[in-house]
Design a protein around this motif. Structure first.
Motif, PDB file in Angstrom:
ATOM      1  N   PRO A 114       0.859  -1.193   0.000  1.00 49.72           N
ATOM      2  CA  PRO A 114       0.000   0.000   0.000  1.00 49.72           C
ATOM      3  C   PRO A 114       0.893   1.240   0.000  1.00 49.72           C
ATOM      4  O   PRO A 114       2.051   1.187   0.404  1.00 49.72           O
ATOM      5  CB  PRO A 114      -0.782  -0.130   1.309  1.00 49.72           C
ATOM      6  CG  PRO A 114       0.044  -1.024   2.170  1.00 49.72           C
ATOM      7  CD  PRO A 114       0.743  -1.972   1.250  1.00 49.72           C
ATOM      8  N   VAL A 115       0.335   2.342  -0.481  1.00 49.72           N
ATOM      9  CA  VAL A 115       1.088   3.605  -0.507  1.00 49.72           C
ATOM     10  C   VAL A 115       0.346   4.627   0.335  1.00 49.72           C
ATOM     11  O   VAL A 115      -0.759   5.032  -0.009  1.00 49.72           O
ATOM     12  CB  VAL A 115       1.256   4.114  -1.953  1.00 49.72           C
ATOM     13  CG1 VAL A 115       2.010   5.446  -1.961  1.00 49.72           C
ATOM     14  CG2 VAL A 115       2.002   3.092  -2.793  1.00 49.72           C
ATOM     15  N   PRO A 116       0.935   5.023   1.471  1.00 47.75           N
ATOM     16  CA  PRO A 116       2.210   4.560   2.019  1.00 47.75           C
ATOM     17  C   PRO A 116       2.027   3.354   2.933  1.00 47.75           C
ATOM     18  O   PRO A 116       0.917   3.033   3.349  1.00 47.75           O
ATOM     19  CB  PRO A 116       2.682   5.779   2.813  1.00 47.75           C
ATOM     20  CG  PRO A 116       1.407   6.364   3.348  1.00 47.75           C
ATOM     21  CD  PRO A 116       0.372   6.161   2.251  1.00 47.75           C
ATOM     22  N   VAL A 117       3.148   2.704   3.271  1.00 47.04           N
ATOM     23  CA  VAL A 117       3.135   1.564   4.184  1.00 47.04           C
ATOM     24  C   VAL A 117       3.173   2.075   5.621  1.00 47.04           C
ATOM     25  O   VAL A 117       4.074   2.821   5.998  1.00 47.04           O
ATOM     26  CB  VAL A 117       4.350   0.645   3.935  1.00 47.04           C
ATOM     27  CG1 VAL A 117       4.329  -0.534   4.908  1.00 47.04           C
ATOM     28  CG2 VAL A 117       4.368   0.156   2.489  1.00 47.04           C
ATOM     29  N   ARG A 118       2.199   1.657   6.406  1.00 47.49           N
ATOM     30  CA  ARG A 118       2.181   2.022   7.827  1.00 47.49           C
ATOM     31  C   ARG A 118       2.799   0.905   8.670  1.00 47.49           C
ATOM     32  O   ARG A 118       2.956  -0.226   8.204  1.00 47.49           O
ATOM     33  CB  ARG A 118       0.751   2.299   8.279  1.00 47.49           C
ATOM     34  CG  ARG A 118       0.153   3.537   7.618  1.00 47.49           C
ATOM     35  CD  ARG A 118      -1.267   3.809   8.089  1.00 47.49           C
ATOM     36  NE  ARG A 118      -1.754   5.085   7.573  1.00 47.49           N
ATOM     37  CZ  ARG A 118      -2.312   5.255   6.373  1.00 47.49           C
ATOM     38  NH1 ARG A 118      -2.463   4.188   5.574  1.00 47.49           N
ATOM     39  NH2 ARG A 118      -2.714   6.435   5.970  1.00 47.49           N
ATOM     40  N   GLU A 119       3.119   1.231   9.887  1.00 50.57           N
ATOM     41  CA  GLU A 119       3.758   0.262  10.774  1.00 50.57           C
ATOM     42  C   GLU A 119       2.864  -0.933  11.080  1.00 50.57           C
ATOM     43  O   GLU A 119       3.354  -1.975  11.539  1.00 50.57           O
ATOM     44  CB  GLU A 119       4.181   0.939  12.086  1.00 50.57           C
ATOM     45  CG  GLU A 119       5.307   1.932  11.938  1.00 50.57           C
ATOM     46  CD  GLU A 119       4.872   3.327  11.526  1.00 50.57           C
ATOM     47  OE1 GLU A 119       5.718   4.233  11.552  1.00 50.57           O
ATOM     48  OE2 GLU A 119       3.679   3.511  11.171  1.00 50.57           O
ATOM     49  N   THR A 120       1.566  -0.807  10.838  1.00 47.82           N
ATOM     50  CA  THR A 120       0.634  -1.910  11.071  1.00 47.82           C
ATOM     51  C   THR A 120       0.632  -2.927   9.937  1.00 47.82           C
ATOM     52  O   THR A 120      -0.023  -3.967  10.044  1.00 47.82           O
ATOM     53  CB  THR A 120      -0.788  -1.353  11.249  1.00 47.82           C
ATOM     54  OG1 THR A 120      -1.105  -0.502  10.131  1.00 47.82           O
ATOM     55  CG2 THR A 120      -0.897  -0.552  12.543  1.00 47.82           C
ATOM     56  N   GLN A 121       1.344  -2.660   8.849  1.00 50.33           N
ATOM     57  CA  GLN A 121       1.438  -3.601   7.738  1.00 50.33           C
ATOM     58  C   GLN A 121       2.025  -4.925   8.224  1.00 50.33           C
ATOM     59  O   GLN A 121       2.925  -4.953   9.069  1.00 50.33           O
ATOM     60  CB  GLN A 121       2.329  -3.021   6.629  1.00 50.33           C
ATOM     61  CG  GLN A 121       2.529  -3.905   5.418  1.00 50.33           C
ATOM     62  CD  GLN A 121       1.270  -4.036   4.573  1.00 50.33           C
ATOM     63  OE1 GLN A 121       0.355  -3.208   4.673  1.00 50.33           O
ATOM     64  NE2 GLN A 121       1.216  -5.075   3.754  1.00 50.33           N
ATOM     65  N   ARG A 122       1.516  -6.024   7.718  1.00 51.88           N
ATOM     66  CA  ARG A 122       1.995  -7.338   8.137  1.00 51.88           C
ATOM     67  C   ARG A 122       3.487  -7.501   7.832  1.00 51.88           C
ATOM     68  O   ARG A 122       4.024  -6.878   6.915  1.00 51.88           O
ATOM     69  CB  ARG A 122       1.209  -8.456   7.464  1.00 51.88           C
ATOM     70  CG  ARG A 122       1.273  -8.427   5.959  1.00 51.88           C
ATOM     71  CD  ARG A 122       0.277  -9.380   5.339  1.00 51.88           C
ATOM     72  NE  ARG A 122       0.826 -10.736   5.209  1.00 51.88           N
ATOM     73  CZ  ARG A 122       0.167 -11.744   4.623  1.00 51.88           C
ATOM     74  NH1 ARG A 122      -1.069 -11.563   4.150  1.00 51.88           N
ATOM     75  NH2 ARG A 122       0.720 -12.934   4.533  1.00 51.88           N
ATOM     76  N   THR A 123       4.153  -8.333   8.610  1.00 50.60           N
ATOM     77  CA  THR A 123       5.585  -8.560   8.437  1.00 50.60           C
ATOM     78  C   THR A 123       5.853 -10.029   8.147  1.00 50.60           C
ATOM     79  O   THR A 123       5.001 -10.898   8.372  1.00 50.60           O
ATOM     80  CB  THR A 123       6.372  -8.134   9.691  1.00 50.60           C
ATOM     81  OG1 THR A 123       5.883  -8.859  10.828  1.00 50.60           O
ATOM     82  CG2 THR A 123       6.217  -6.640   9.940  1.00 50.60           C
ATOM     83  N   ILE A 124       7.054 -10.298   7.652  1.00 52.55           N
ATOM     84  CA  ILE A 124       7.401 -11.653   7.236  1.00 52.55           C
ATOM     85  C   ILE A 124       7.627 -12.543   8.458  1.00 52.55           C
ATOM     86  O   ILE A 124       7.800 -12.077   9.572  1.00 52.55           O
ATOM     87  CB  ILE A 124       8.646 -11.662   6.337  1.00 52.55           C
ATOM     88  CG1 ILE A 124       9.876 -11.203   7.118  1.00 52.55           C
ATOM     89  CG2 ILE A 124       8.432 -10.769   5.129  1.00 52.55           C
ATOM     90  CD1 ILE A 124      11.152 -11.350   6.331  1.00 52.55           C
ATOM     91  N   ALA A 125       7.668 -13.847   8.197  1.00 49.39           N
ATOM     92  CA  ALA A 125       7.891 -14.814   9.270  1.00 49.39           C
ATOM     93  C   ALA A 125       9.315 -14.682   9.801  1.00 49.39           C
ATOM     94  O   ALA A 125      10.220 -14.204   9.116  1.00 49.39           O
ATOM     95  CB  ALA A 125       7.646 -16.229   8.754  1.00 49.39           C
ATOM     96  N   GLU A 126       9.507 -15.135  11.011  1.00 48.63           N
ATOM     97  CA  GLU A 126      10.816 -15.016  11.658  1.00 48.63           C
ATOM     98  C   GLU A 126      11.718 -16.214  11.407  1.00 48.63           C
ATOM     99  O   GLU A 126      12.900 -16.176  11.737  1.00 48.63           O
ATOM    100  CB  GLU A 126      10.622 -14.852  13.179  1.00 48.63           C
ATOM    101  CG  GLU A 126       9.810 -13.636  13.564  1.00 48.63           C
ATOM    102  CD  GLU A 126       9.559 -13.562  15.060  1.00 48.63           C
ATOM    103  OE1 GLU A 126      10.241 -14.314  15.798  1.00 48.63           O
ATOM    104  OE2 GLU A 126       8.714 -12.766  15.487  1.00 48.63           O
ATOM    105  N   GLY A 127      11.203 -17.273  10.801  1.00 52.57           N
ATOM    106  CA  GLY A 127      11.954 -18.523  10.780  1.00 52.57           C
ATOM    107  C   GLY A 127      12.905 -18.736   9.629  1.00 52.57           C
ATOM    108  O   GLY A 127      13.590 -19.756   9.593  1.00 52.57           O
TER     109      GLY A 127
END
Length: 340
Positions: free
Chosen positions: A123-136
């Motif tokens: 999305p434009v812009p990306v907010r901090e609530t945007q999903r993040t990648i897996a940690e593994g």
């Protein structure tokens, strides 16, 4: 006077961070692998050597405690546990992560950019609530996500601000994207080609603006995650024009409607979709305002790049950049493209 410890102090971000904190009244201990110092620092800055891989080294450096711990080189969950183990001895912390932890609604991220249809549609812009990648996983982005997860899971240890910069720019960079234009101008190249009509946007983060965010977070401790970018996202063509203005040249720029053709048109900003991050949370929570615009920052960057190159090959100066973009200066291919 409040005490601050800065880990990674002699790196690209660390130099202005130490300076910003010192100017704000902090007593700063600047820690790095070699224990060096920046010529611009106040003489009161204490410098020490730190190898955090030595189990007790960081704890010994913090000693009886500090009011602020700034970690600019934390990489993974192990580093996060090093930090949170200091509970009771650290007032608050600011830790650098990366916008590469974000993924789009289809699971695409910086890690999938090189795959067919792998470029993320953020999305434009990306907010901090945007999903993040897996940690593994085993990538830089996976490790940064694991760092954040471990920090926030132990966030009750002391207040921790996590900052996510994007395309970091400024002197002392190991990956100076601006070299694409600077070297061409130094080599008297008067023609160049930009992919995607020169309209690519990849959000920059100036080191002085990141330092300002660190300074503000230090003054307002809290557990939070914030984007750490400039206030503007110039296109690749606008970046080239701004660098040209600093260097006093007017080269001809041609454009490809779509992606690069081999090495022709490829730049460190050549992206098919915009990568832009929202800075309203930092403005709201910290009162953040950039201390320098992209164009205002360029004279310092151009001067540093010009001096760093000297008579040396660019690959020797910037091996990380050469590894990432081995054909960045394929002049023969560009000449052939113009001749076709």
């Amino acid at each position: 006077m409040k005490k601050a410890v800065v880990i990674g102090a002699t790196g690209q971000i660390g130099r202005p961070v130490v300076d910003a904190l010192t100017r704000d009244g902090w007593e700063v201990t600047a820690a790095s692998r070699r224990g060096g110092r920046d010529a611009a620092w106040d003489e009161g800055v204490r410098t020490v050597r730190l190898d955090r891989s030595e189990g007790t080294a960081l704890a010994a450096l913090v000693g009886d405690g500090c009011d602020l711990l700034v970690d600019l080189v934390a990489y993974d969950a192990g580093h996060a546990r090093q930090l949170t183990s200091l509970a009771g001895r650290v007032g608050s912390a600011v830790v650098i992560s990366s916008v590469s932890v974000y993924e789009d609604a289809s699971g695409r991220s910086f890690d999938t950019m090189g795959e067919p249809d792998g470029f993320p549609a953020y999305p434009v812009p990306v907010r901090e609530t945007q999903r993040t990648i897996a940690e593994g996983g085993r990538s830089y982005s996976n490790d940064k996500a694991a760092l954040e997860g471990a920090l926030l899971a132990g966030g009750d240890a002391f207040p921790i601000t996590v900052l996510r910069p994007a395309a970091v720019h400024g002197p002392y960079s190991a990956l100076p994207r601006e070299l694409y234009f600077v070297k061409r101008n130094l080599d008297a190249r008067r023609r160049r080609v930009l992919a995607y009509k020169g309209e690519s946007r990849f959000h920059p983060s100036n080191v002085r603006n990141i330092a300002e965010l660190v300074r503000l977070a230090a003054a307002r401790p809290g557990t939070r995650v914030l984007n750490a970018c400039d206030d503007e996202t110039p296109t690749s063509a606008e970046i080239g024009a701004a660098i040209d203005a600093v260097m006093g040249v007017e080269p001809q720029t041609a454009f490809l409607d779509g992606p690069p053709e081999g090495s022709v048109g490829q730049t460190p900003w050549s992206v098919p979709l915009p990568v832009v991050f929202d800075m309203s949370a930092a403005q709201r929570e910290l009162g953040y305002r950039p201390v320098v615009s992209y164009a205002e920052s360029l004279p310092e960057t151009v001067a540093w790049l010009t001096g760093a190159l000297g008579e040396r090959d660019w690959r020797e100066c910037f091996p990380r950049l050469a590894q990432r973009y081995p054909d960045l200066f394929d002049y023969a291919a560009e000449d052939a493209w113009f001749a076709a």
